[in-house]
Design a protein around this motif. Structure first.
Motif, short mmCIF file in Angstrom:
data_model
loop_
_atom_site.label_atom_id
_atom_site.label_comp_id
_atom_site.label_asym_id
_atom_site.label_seq_id
_atom_site.Cartn_x
_atom_site.Cartn_y
_atom_site.Cartn_z
N UNK A 29 0.73 -1.19 -0.09
CA UNK A 29 0.09 0.11 0.08
C UNK A 29 0.83 1.41 0.07
N UNK A 30 2.05 1.19 0.82
CA UNK A 30 2.77 2.46 0.69
C UNK A 30 3.87 2.79 -0.41
N UNK A 31 3.59 1.91 -1.39
CA UNK A 31 4.59 1.96 -2.55
C UNK A 31 4.10 3.34 -3.27
N UNK A 32 2.78 3.75 -3.49
CA UNK A 32 2.29 4.67 -4.10
C UNK A 32 2.19 5.94 -2.87
N UNK A 33 2.37 6.86 -3.25
CA UNK A 33 1.99 8.23 -2.21
C UNK A 33 1.26 9.16 -3.11
N UNK A 34 0.79 10.08 -2.33
CA UNK A 34 0.23 11.47 -3.03
C UNK A 34 0.90 12.50 -2.25
N UNK A 35 1.61 13.12 -3.46
CA UNK A 35 2.84 14.34 -3.38
C UNK A 35 2.07 15.41 -3.54
N UNK A 36 2.18 16.45 -2.84
CA UNK A 36 1.54 17.82 -2.96
C UNK A 36 2.78 18.90 -3.02
N UNK A 37 2.55 19.81 -3.84
CA UNK A 37 3.35 20.86 -3.99
C UNK A 37 2.40 22.18 -4.28
N UNK A 46 -1.76 18.15 -6.46
CA UNK A 46 -1.26 16.65 -6.14
C UNK A 46 -1.13 15.80 -7.13
N UNK A 47 -0.52 14.76 -6.86
CA UNK A 47 -0.18 13.68 -7.87
C UNK A 47 0.09 12.39 -7.21
N UNK A 81 8.98 23.12 -0.04
CA UNK A 81 8.24 22.17 1.00
C UNK A 81 7.29 21.24 0.34
N UNK A 82 7.44 20.20 0.31
CA UNK A 82 6.42 19.22 -0.51
C UNK A 82 5.89 18.33 0.93
N UNK A 83 4.62 17.81 0.53
CA UNK A 83 3.95 16.90 1.31
C UNK A 83 3.54 15.77 0.63
N UNK A 84 3.88 14.65 1.77
CA UNK A 84 3.61 13.08 1.32
C UNK A 84 2.70 12.48 1.97
#
Length: 200
Positions: A29-37, A46-47, A81-84
């Motif tokens: 499950x944690x192989x994919x993340x939502x990354x927000x810039x 987000x992507x 600053x990016x959010x995961x």
């Protein structure tokens, strides 16, 4: 034993165990993340992307990206600053972390690119930058892409980069019918984490 009964330190460790597993297991499950810039107009963007490495001691999360992409432009422009965000329905754990990001050095980055198979290089091989206008859903790849051997894809190395986020704020949320838990962790760069329970 339930994560709920293990306390803050164990919940923290569990979150990092899932991250490290996700970085090496494509089915995790944690192989994919939502990354927000944040865009130049200060809109969040987000992507979903693949987690490539999780280093607990350093507090780092790594991803591969096209250096012409919007998230790359954000980092280069100082909006670094990016959010995961990760979510595991199997473990009922959400991991959210943010911090400033930087590029892996060129030599190490090129070594990683050299190890990529041809099909993985497609993400960095488009002739125009990601997000550029296209005609009728065109892939953006050279028309002879399917006929190219590995050496003929080496040009994509110029577009390949590794972004590293050095986390300074983390929240881990654990959902349970017995009662949810939410743990906050904050630190100054390269300092010790300080933990605080939060109301879920």
């Amino acid at each position: 034993m339930s994560v709920l009964t293990l306390g803050g330190e164990k919940l923290w460790k569990r979150g990092w165990e899932l991250l490290k597993r996700g970085a090496v297991d494509k089915r995790h499950d944690f192989n994919l993340a939502v990354l927000c810039s944040v865009t130049a107009s200060l809109h969040p963007r987000s992507r979903t992307l693949v987690l490539r490495k999780a280093l607990e001691e350093e507090g780092e999360l790594w991803c591969y990206t096209d250096k012409r992409s919007e998230k790359a432009e954000a980092v280069n422009a100082g909006r670094d600053t990016l959010s995961w965000t990760f979510w595991s329905p199997r473990h009922n754990i959400q991991f959210n972390g943010s911090g400033r990001s930087h590029w892996l050095g060129a030599e190490e980055s090129q070594q990683l690119f050299a190890a990529l198979p041809r099909h993985s290089r497609k993400a960095y091989a488009t002739l125009s930058a990601p997000g550029s206008p296209a005609v009728e859903g065109d892939s953006g790849l050279p028309t002879d892409w399917k006929k190219r051997n590995l050496a003929a894809t080496n040009y994509a190395a110029d577009n390949f980069g590794v972004l590293i986020t050095h986390l300074t704020e983390v929240e881990i949320l654990f959902l349970s019918r017995d009662g949810h838990q939410r743990l906050s962790a904050k630190r100054q760069p390269f300092r010790t984490w300080e933990f605080q329970w939060l109301v879920p």
